[in-house]
Scaffold this active site. Structure first.
Site, short mmCIF file in Angstrom:
data_model
loop_
_atom_site.label_atom_id
_atom_site.label_comp_id
_atom_site.label_asym_id
_atom_site.label_seq_id
_atom_site.Cartn_x
_atom_site.Cartn_y
_atom_site.Cartn_z
N HIS A 1 0.86 -1.19 0.00
CA HIS A 1 0.00 0.00 0.00
C HIS A 1 0.89 1.23 0.00
O HIS A 1 2.09 1.15 0.29
CB HIS A 1 -0.94 0.02 1.21
CG HIS A 1 -0.23 0.01 2.54
ND1 HIS A 1 0.46 1.09 3.04
CD2 HIS A 1 -0.08 -0.98 3.47
CE1 HIS A 1 0.98 0.81 4.21
NE2 HIS A 1 0.68 -0.46 4.49
N ASP B 1 -0.65 -19.72 12.68
CA ASP B 1 0.61 -20.21 13.24
C ASP B 1 0.68 -19.87 14.74
O ASP B 1 0.62 -18.70 15.14
CB ASP B 1 1.78 -19.55 12.50
CG ASP B 1 3.09 -20.23 12.79
OD1 ASP B 1 3.62 -20.04 13.90
OD2 ASP B 1 3.58 -20.96 11.91
N SER C 1 3.27 -4.88 7.13
CA SER C 1 2.78 -4.56 5.78
C SER C 1 3.87 -4.84 4.75
O SER C 1 4.99 -4.35 4.88
CB SER C 1 2.38 -3.08 5.69
OG SER C 1 1.21 -2.83 6.42
#
Length: 448
Positions: free
Chosen positions: A270, A397, A412
């Site tokens: 992004h 996980d 991110s």
């Protein structure tokens, strides 16, 4: 006689009320059916991607199972010979229109093309109602090196970003607002009196040394550039001000997504937005730096966690340059030294129509070398309005959940891998449930 008349009136009244109630039910039924049909159409619309990429020289299946059909042809700008070969039970050449193929997406479709070309698919609902136009792009098969390493980010804006405007108390005790409604949050100040702005400090110095003389500012607002005149005024301390709050840089921590054979990189998944205006920052230049994760704030329901990194902005710690800040991520080039420290093996990309629900992995570092952690793809949106949220995933996980609580800020850009293919990158965390989040398709990062 009067009594019978009253009975007839009561009967007519009941009949009229019954008719009104019946009409109301009809309207309610029609409205409900219409609403359901519109919702169903939206679901069908979202199942059909607005753009489809296929690899040159490789047969690829497309199984959308939607009641639309139409024509597939070479994009209008391309008028030379050849149409994209389409195979499948529903594919048939239209004899009336040369180089145009009929397609029916209610049945499985196999696409194949040898040359890098662009095609258009015009689709109709039930074969009758014009519905959607899909761009089909034939691309070369590509392999990328998934990185998953933490990066320190520093970017300078193109000009000075206005993050807020307001008034102040002048030296005469009156409220002053020199820019009034001339400047807006999100504007960029590019020049002062025709000279490019060199940075926030230099701009503030120009204002203070203006002696209240009129200045001509060159402004960039929503891709439109124009000039306006302002006159700084003195505050209570006798300093000249405009009554604006400004910014010319941003920094933070993220994750490097991939590296290609030319050391070009993509990261974040992004763009870098200003924290106050929420607008995509106009990039002048930027750099990546090595960073070390020193602490982890665990995510909890309603409170996102965070990876905290230490960044030393020395030239020797510089990893590369940032050349573009886009909605799909940040992009640039790594230097040879930084690239040599990424030792993961290159792998093919997975196109969005190849992404399956179920097990996958993300590659990220929460201290030490990058590791693979298990996730589950819970939903795939082939044509999501938000390009950064095409993939929904959930962390499964146990080690990662114990360490971070799920997806945290700083992750991110973490590569998402499924069936030996790089399919996307993590972009957002769901604040109310940090075990869940979103990702961008890798092909969307590659078309920036």
């Amino acid at each position: 006689m009067a009594y019978c008349g009253n009975i007839r009136q009561e009967g007519c009244g009941k009949l009229e009320r019954r008719e009104k109630y019946r009409l109301f039910l009809y309207v309610l039924l029609i409205g409900s059916i219409t609403a359901l049909f519109i919702c169903w159409m939206i679901l069908i619309w979202e199942k059909i991607p607005g753009a489809i990429h296929i690899r040159a020289g490789i047969r690829q299946d497309l199984d959308l199972n939607v009641p639309v059909s139409g024509k597939l042809y070479k994009a209008p700008a391309e008028t030379e010979d050849g149409a994209i070969p389409v195979t499948g039970m529903n594919a048939a050449v239209d004899a009336r229109e040369a180089k145009t193929l009929s397609v029916d997406l209610a049945e499985p479709l196999t696409l194949y093309a040898e040359d890098i070309e662009t095609y258009t698919m015009d689709l109709k609902l039930f074969g009758l109602i014009p519905f959607k136009t899909v761009n089909v792009q034939v691309i070369n098969d590509k392999t990328l090196i998934p990185a998953g390493i933490p990066i320190g980010i520093y970017v300078k804006t193109e000009g000075i970003l206005v993050i807020a405007t307001g008034d102040f108390t002048g030296d005469d005790g009156q409220a002053k607002e020199p820019v009034g409604h001339l400047l807006k949050e999100g504007d960029y100040i590019l020049k002062v009196n025709g000279r490019e702005v060199e940075g926030k400090a230099a701009f503030m110095r120009q204002i203070e040394e203006s002696n209240g003389e009129e200045l001509v500012l060159t402004i960039l607002r929503e891709d439109q550039e124009f000039d306006l005149k302002v006159r700084p005024e003195r505050n209570q301390d006798g300093e000249y001000k405009l009554g604006i709050w400004i910014r010319d840089n941003a920094q933070g921590v993220g994750t490097l997504t991939y590296l290609d054979e030319n050391n070009s990189f993509g990261a974040l998944g992004h763009g870098i937005n200003d924290m106050d205006t929420a607008t995509l920052m106009n990039l002048k230049n930027g750099s990546l730096y090595t960073t070390e994760i020193v602490s982890i704030t665990k995510g909890e329901n309603g409170t996102p966690g965070e990876l905290t990194g230490v960044i030393d902005y020395k030239e020797s710690n510089k990893m590369g340059t940032i050349e573009a800040n886009t909605v799909e991520g940040i992009f640039g080039e790594l230097n040879e030294s930084a690239a040599s420290h990424i030792t993961t093996q290159a792998m093919p990309i997975g196109l969005k129509q190849e992404v399956d629900l179920g097990p996958a992995q993300i590659l990220c570092s929460v201290g030490g070398a990058p590791q693979l952690y298990d996730v589950k793809i819970t939903s795939v949106h082939l044509d999501h309005d938000n390009i950064n949220r095409g993939i929904e995933l959930q962390i499964t996980d146990k080690t990662l959940l114990e360490t971070t609580g799920g997806i945290v800020q700083g992750m991110s850009g973490s590569p998402i891998i499924q069936d030996g293919k790089l399919i996307g990158a993590v972009t957002h965390v769901l604040v109310q449930d940090p075990t869940r989040g979103f990702g961008i398709f890798i092909e969307n990062m590659l078309i920036q």
